[in-house]
Design a protein around this motif. Structure first.
Motif, short mmCIF file in Angstrom:
data_model
loop_
_atom_site.label_atom_id
_atom_site.label_comp_id
_atom_site.label_asym_id
_atom_site.label_seq_id
_atom_site.Cartn_x
_atom_site.Cartn_y
_atom_site.Cartn_z
N ASP A 104 38.63 38.15 39.86
CA ASP A 104 38.24 38.05 38.46
C ASP A 104 38.20 36.59 38.05
O ASP A 104 39.22 35.89 38.16
N ALA A 105 37.07 36.14 37.53
CA ALA A 105 36.97 34.74 37.10
C ALA A 105 37.89 34.44 35.93
O ALA A 105 38.18 33.28 35.64
N ALA A 106 38.40 35.49 35.27
CA ALA A 106 39.30 35.31 34.13
C ALA A 106 40.77 35.38 34.52
O ALA A 106 41.64 35.56 33.67
N ARG A 107 41.07 35.24 35.83
CA ARG A 107 42.47 35.19 36.31
C ARG A 107 42.73 33.79 36.90
O ARG A 107 42.63 33.62 38.12
N PRO A 108 43.06 32.82 36.06
CA PRO A 108 43.24 31.46 36.57
C PRO A 108 44.63 31.16 37.14
O PRO A 108 44.87 30.04 37.58
N PHE A 109 45.53 32.15 37.14
CA PHE A 109 46.92 31.86 37.52
C PHE A 109 47.33 32.50 38.84
O PHE A 109 48.52 32.67 39.11
N ILE A 110 46.36 32.84 39.68
CA ILE A 110 46.69 33.38 40.98
C ILE A 110 47.35 32.30 41.84
O ILE A 110 46.93 31.14 41.83
N ALA A 111 48.39 32.69 42.57
CA ALA A 111 49.15 31.75 43.39
C ALA A 111 48.56 31.65 44.80
O ALA A 111 48.19 32.67 45.40
N ARG A 112 48.51 30.45 45.32
CA ARG A 112 47.92 30.24 46.65
C ARG A 112 48.60 31.05 47.75
O ARG A 112 47.91 31.61 48.63
N PRO A 113 49.95 31.16 47.78
CA PRO A 113 50.56 31.97 48.84
C PRO A 113 50.07 33.42 48.83
O PRO A 113 49.92 34.03 49.90
#
Length: 231
Positions: A104-113
């Motif tokens: 989702d382009a509106a989920r900017p807080f996804i964590a890299r791990p």
């Protein structure tokens, strides 16, 4: 491990009540879309980004890509009326196979791990989704009356990214279109095609910017992350 991420960015975002695509709203001076794209731009595992967009919004999105110094966007196919149509357009625009993530382009807080665990799980199993365990008691309700209390231990709140071997998701997507089936997410299409879908534990911070309240919480998350990097 390389992957390509696909983002449906052609939605209307009516629940935000902003009178424009919610991805163009700003958090700390940067658009939501710009924040999300930057997550993948800075991830060395990300080999490319494909964005499904409205033709009328293409110039604005191209400006966001340029202003955010994003170099990994490989294609901007025209999005469809439904999310599923937009993801299908991204899949058809991708020519390199491998592992693909839908986010989702509106989920900017996804964590890299979490992203990396999803890519690895998809490579091993074929399909994997990000999710968190439900915190609240959940009940089945019909006509305003409780029928049954669900077993919370078995309930997960599913997020994105959702990761797949490209050919598996492409086949599931084409099958759904042929049969005029509309799913709520890509995992639904995979499940319907008989594919096992694995769950990777995510974070509760990985929220989708949907309402004005989410924007306020997003501002708090950005502030918290900035403070953590300064410690």
């Amino acid at each position: 491990m390389d992957y390509t991420v696909m983002m449906p960015a052609a939605g209307s975002g009516t629940r935000m009540g902003a009178g424009q695509n919610k991805l163009f709203l700003k958090l700390a001076g940067k658009t939501i879309l710009g924040h999300t794209l930057t997550v993948f731009e800075e991830d060395p595992w990300c080999a490319g980004i494909i964005l499904a967009v409205k033709d009328s919004e293409r110039p604005v999105i191209e400006a966001i890509i340029r202003d955010s110094a994003i170099t990994k966007v490989k294609a901007l196919p025209a999005g469809g009326a439904e999310r599923q149509d937009s993801v299908a357009a991204c899949l058809e625009a991708h020519q390199e196979g491998g592992i693909v993530l839908v986010h989702d382009a509106a989920r900017p807080f996804i964590a890299r791990p979490v992203i990396h665990k999803l890519a690895e799980s998809a490579a091993e199993h074929g399909a994997a989704v990000a999710g968190v365990k439900a915190k609240d008691t959940m009940k089945y309700v019909t006509d305003g009356q409780v029928e049954e209390t669900a077993d919370r231990e078995r309930l997960w709140i599913i997020q994105t990214p959702q990761a797949f071997r490209y050919e598996l998701l492409l086949d599931a997507s084409r099958k759904a279109r042929q049969e005029q089936f509309l799913g709520t997410d890509e995992a639904t299409l995979a499940e319907r095609a008989g594919l096992p879908v694995h769950v990777v534990g995510s974070t509760y911070d990985n929220i989708k910017m949907t309402t004005p309240e989410d924007l306020a919480y997003g501002g708090y998350l950005l502030k918290k992350r900035l403070e953590e990097t300064m410690e």
